[in-house]
Design a protein around this motif. Structure first.
Motif, mmCIF file in Angstrom:
data_model
loop_
_atom_site.group_PDB
_atom_site.id
_atom_site.type_symbol
_atom_site.label_atom_id
_atom_site.label_comp_id
_atom_site.label_asym_id
_atom_site.label_seq_id
_atom_site.Cartn_x
_atom_site.Cartn_y
_atom_site.Cartn_z
ATOM 1 N N ILE A 205 42.372 20.048 91.718
ATOM 2 C CA ILE A 205 40.926 20.965 92.344
ATOM 3 C C ILE A 205 41.228 22.689 91.884
ATOM 4 O O ILE A 205 41.525 23.591 92.049
ATOM 5 N N ARG A 206 39.231 22.139 91.477
ATOM 6 C CA ARG A 206 39.517 23.836 90.791
ATOM 7 C C ARG A 206 38.241 24.227 90.624
ATOM 8 O O ARG A 206 37.197 23.778 91.623
ATOM 9 N N ILE A 207 38.594 25.696 90.781
ATOM 10 C CA ILE A 207 37.282 26.749 91.393
ATOM 11 C C ILE A 207 37.141 27.512 90.095
ATOM 12 O O ILE A 207 38.065 27.845 90.009
ATOM 13 N N GLU A 208 35.421 28.040 89.592
ATOM 14 C CA GLU A 208 35.715 29.338 89.435
ATOM 15 C C GLU A 208 34.846 30.078 89.663
ATOM 16 O O GLU A 208 33.310 29.666 90.216
ATOM 17 N N ALA A 209 34.686 30.850 88.742
ATOM 18 C CA ALA A 209 32.883 32.086 88.499
ATOM 19 C C ALA A 209 32.671 32.325 90.011
ATOM 20 O O ALA A 209 31.904 32.055 89.783
ATOM 21 N N PRO A 210 33.677 32.957 90.831
ATOM 22 C CA PRO A 210 33.087 33.814 91.994
ATOM 23 C C PRO A 210 32.342 34.646 91.922
ATOM 24 O O PRO A 210 32.659 35.632 90.839
ATOM 25 N N GLY A 211 31.945 35.655 92.721
ATOM 26 C CA GLY A 211 31.173 36.481 92.602
ATOM 27 C C GLY A 211 32.096 37.586 93.501
ATOM 28 O O GLY A 211 33.359 37.556 94.350
ATOM 29 N N ALA A 212 32.020 38.918 93.367
ATOM 30 C CA ALA A 212 33.186 39.305 93.789
ATOM 31 C C ALA A 212 32.334 41.206 93.897
ATOM 32 O O ALA A 212 31.308 41.603 93.786
ATOM 33 N N VAL A 213 32.658 41.334 95.432
ATOM 34 C CA VAL A 213 31.264 42.436 96.531
ATOM 35 C C VAL A 213 32.753 42.991 96.632
ATOM 36 O O VAL A 213 33.896 42.531 97.788
ATOM 37 N N SER A 214 33.046 44.062 97.091
ATOM 38 C CA SER A 214 33.710 45.357 98.416
ATOM 39 C C SER A 214 32.852 45.354 99.664
ATOM 40 O O SER A 214 31.781 45.921 99.011
ATOM 41 N N MET A 215 33.004 45.280 100.859
ATOM 42 C CA MET A 215 32.700 45.490 101.673
ATOM 43 C C MET A 215 33.471 46.710 102.622
ATOM 44 O O MET A 215 33.789 46.578 103.218
ATOM 45 N N GLY A 216 34.051 47.481 102.147
ATOM 46 C CA GLY A 216 35.158 48.733 102.267
ATOM 47 C C GLY A 216 37.034 48.023 102.550
ATOM 48 O O GLY A 216 37.694 48.325 102.249
ATOM 49 N N ASN A 217 36.725 46.766 101.753
ATOM 50 C CA ASN A 217 37.037 45.473 101.796
ATOM 51 C C ASN A 217 37.255 44.689 100.363
ATOM 52 O O ASN A 217 36.375 44.557 100.541
ATOM 53 N N PRO A 218 38.243 44.545 99.702
ATOM 54 C CA PRO A 218 37.744 43.092 98.461
ATOM 55 C C PRO A 218 37.571 41.382 99.050
ATOM 56 O O PRO A 218 38.312 40.849 99.129
ATOM 57 N N HIS A 219 36.910 41.074 98.441
ATOM 58 C CA HIS A 219 35.660 39.468 98.781
ATOM 59 C C HIS A 219 35.915 39.175 97.333
ATOM 60 O O HIS A 219 35.070 39.341 96.578
ATOM 61 N N ALA A 220 36.258 37.483 96.673
ATOM 62 C CA ALA A 220 36.027 37.156 96.094
ATOM 63 C C ALA A 220 35.117 35.867 96.542
ATOM 64 O O ALA A 220 35.658 35.831 97.072
ATOM 65 N N VAL A 221 33.860 35.404 96.270
ATOM 66 C CA VAL A 221 33.222 33.863 97.550
ATOM 67 C C VAL A 221 32.957 33.212 95.950
ATOM 68 O O VAL A 221 32.477 33.303 94.856
ATOM 69 N N PHE A 222 33.474 32.073 96.420
ATOM 70 C CA PHE A 222 33.442 30.544 95.208
ATOM 71 C C PHE A 222 32.076 30.251 96.283
ATOM 72 O O PHE A 222 31.669 29.795 97.353
ATOM 73 N N PHE A 223 31.260 29.342 94.879
ATOM 74 C CA PHE A 223 29.992 28.760 95.994
ATOM 75 C C PHE A 223 30.185 27.419 95.743
ATOM 76 O O PHE A 223 30.812 26.483 94.117
ATOM 77 N N ILE A 224 30.766 26.209 96.765
ATOM 78 C CA ILE A 224 31.025 25.364 96.461
ATOM 79 C C ILE A 224 30.306 24.147 97.255
ATOM 80 O O ILE A 224 29.209 24.703 98.352
ATOM 81 N N ARG A 225 30.383 22.826 96.769
ATOM 82 C CA ARG A 225 29.315 22.029 97.452
ATOM 83 C C ARG A 225 29.313 21.431 98.626
ATOM 84 O O ARG A 225 28.288 21.779 99.437
ATOM 85 N N ASP A 226 30.611 20.797 99.311
ATOM 86 C CA ASP A 226 30.828 21.017 100.750
ATOM 87 C C ASP A 226 31.940 21.341 101.004
ATOM 88 O O ASP A 226 33.091 20.656 100.843
ATOM 89 N N VAL A 227 31.610 22.729 101.494
ATOM 90 C CA VAL A 227 32.926 23.513 102.586
ATOM 91 C C VAL A 227 33.441 22.513 103.553
ATOM 92 O O VAL A 227 34.836 22.914 103.344
ATOM 93 N N GLU A 228 33.271 21.849 104.408
ATOM 94 C CA GLU A 228 33.992 20.785 105.226
ATOM 95 C C GLU A 228 34.722 20.369 104.690
ATOM 96 O O GLU A 228 36.088 20.386 105.081
ATOM 97 N N ALA A 229 34.478 19.484 103.480
ATOM 98 C CA ALA A 229 35.724 18.622 102.518
ATOM 99 C C ALA A 229 36.342 19.422 102.026
ATOM 100 O O ALA A 229 37.204 19.441 101.879
ATOM 101 N N PHE A 230 36.211 20.453 101.428
ATOM 102 C CA PHE A 230 37.059 21.855 100.600
ATOM 103 C C PHE A 230 38.467 22.214 101.284
ATOM 104 O O PHE A 230 38.828 22.452 102.121
ATOM 105 N N GLY B 202 34.394 56.303 112.976
ATOM 106 C CA GLY B 202 35.069 56.477 111.545
ATOM 107 C C GLY B 202 36.181 54.964 110.822
ATOM 108 O O GLY B 202 36.746 54.946 112.080
ATOM 109 N N THR B 203 36.249 54.859 109.913
ATOM 110 C CA THR B 203 37.557 53.919 109.282
ATOM 111 C C THR B 203 37.278 54.594 107.739
ATOM 112 O O THR B 203 37.218 54.891 107.066
ATOM 113 N N VAL B 204 39.069 53.842 107.071
ATOM 114 C CA VAL B 204 39.553 54.017 106.485
ATOM 115 C C VAL B 204 38.115 54.306 105.173
ATOM 116 O O VAL B 204 38.549 54.814 104.096
ATOM 117 N N GLY B 205 37.583 52.741 105.823
ATOM 118 C CA GLY B 205 36.516 52.767 104.574
ATOM 119 C C GLY B 205 35.072 53.215 104.454
ATOM 120 O O GLY B 205 34.176 53.177 103.903
#
Length: 271
Positions: free
Chosen positions: A143-168, A93-96
């Motif tokens: 450096i600008r990021i925009e238009a993330p997807g939003a999802v809750s998996m019992g806690n809130p998430h905003a997911v940005f899609f990036i061309r190069d995560v390693e350099a970001f 059991g969890t709060v979520g």
């Protein structure tokens, strides 16, 4: 099992089992922050007695805030419980909500995280918005990021899609987004690079913990957000700094998270 140091794909936890003890187990924010400073964990997990599950798990982030969900932490706690009892599956059991976890191989655990929550009020957001592609942007030093997807998996998430995560510069922008007024409960911030429809590279800024080696709910949110945008299939490998996680958004709408756990042994913690 009493108090152990564990990790799930590098996501570090202290797991404390207080089942069978009388009284209510409460911790102040200051106590949790002091423990995190001493033991360098991302989340503190505490197992308590439950009438409806094998245990109830409470979760504190390193900054002292109590939160509702932790995917890798659930997998780590489930592994420890299964090792203790010899069971092949446990419920937590969890709060979520109620979560079911099962043995998926040597030092590997799967957990059913349930359906993702996708309505703007469930994330939650401060105002109505299409959660497939938020009308939102953040910028630091040009450096600008925009238009993330939003999802809750019992806690809130905003997911940005990036061309190069390693350099970001994920840490700088993660901190900025976490505290934006659009997210009244703050938000975990994912930075996802799509390699192909079944392989995603992910870094996550976790609210209250900063950049972590892995984030289980973040991996789930990244897959869901990517599939909703037509960028990934319903099942994918999510590569984090700490290791590989597998996420399956089944046709019944449940999200299954699978990955490795490591038991680093018992520790002494003065609560």
């Amino acid at each position: 099992m009493d108090t152990r140091l564990m990790n799930g794909a590098g996501n570090k936890f202290i797991l404390a089992d207080v089942r069978g003890r009388a009284g209510v187990f409460n911790l102040s924010r200051t106590t949790v922050r002091e423990l995190a400073h001493t033991h360098h964990f991302d989340q503190l997990l505490v197992l308590e007695d439950s009438d409806s599950a094998d245990a109830f798990m409470r979760i504190w982030n390193a900054d002292g805030d109590e939160v509702g969900a932790c995917g890798n932490g659930t997998r780590a706690a489930a592994w420890a419980m299964m090792q203790e009892t010899g069971a092949r599956a446990v419920s937590l059991g969890t709060v979520g909500g109620l979560l079911h976890a099962s043995d998926a191989g040597p030092l590997t655990v799967s957990v059913d995280m349930g359906p993702p929550r996708l309505d703007w009020q469930d994330i939650p957001l401060a105002r109505p918005m299409d959660t497939v592609k938020l009308d939102y942007a953040a910028e630091i030093d040009g450096i600008r990021i925009e238009a993330p997807g939003a999802v809750s998996m019992g806690n809130p998430h905003a997911v940005f899609f990036i061309r190069d995560v390693e350099a970001f510069p994920a840490a700088r922008l993660g901190r900025e987004v976490e505290l934006d007024p659009l997210f009244p409960e703050r938000v975990n911030v994912g930075f996802a690079q799509i390699h192909d429809a079944n392989h995603i590279r992910l870094r996550v800024w976790e609210r209250g913990a900063g950049i972590t080696a892995a984030c289980g709910t973040g991996a789930c949110a990244a897959l869901v957000a990517a599939h909703r945008r037509g960028l990934a299939e319903r099942r994918a490998s999510i590569m984090t700094n700490g290791g590989e996680l597998f996420v399956d958004w089944r046709e019944d709408d449940h999200v299954i998270l699978t990955g490795p756990v490591e038991d680093e042994g018992p520790i002494t913690v003065n609560f």
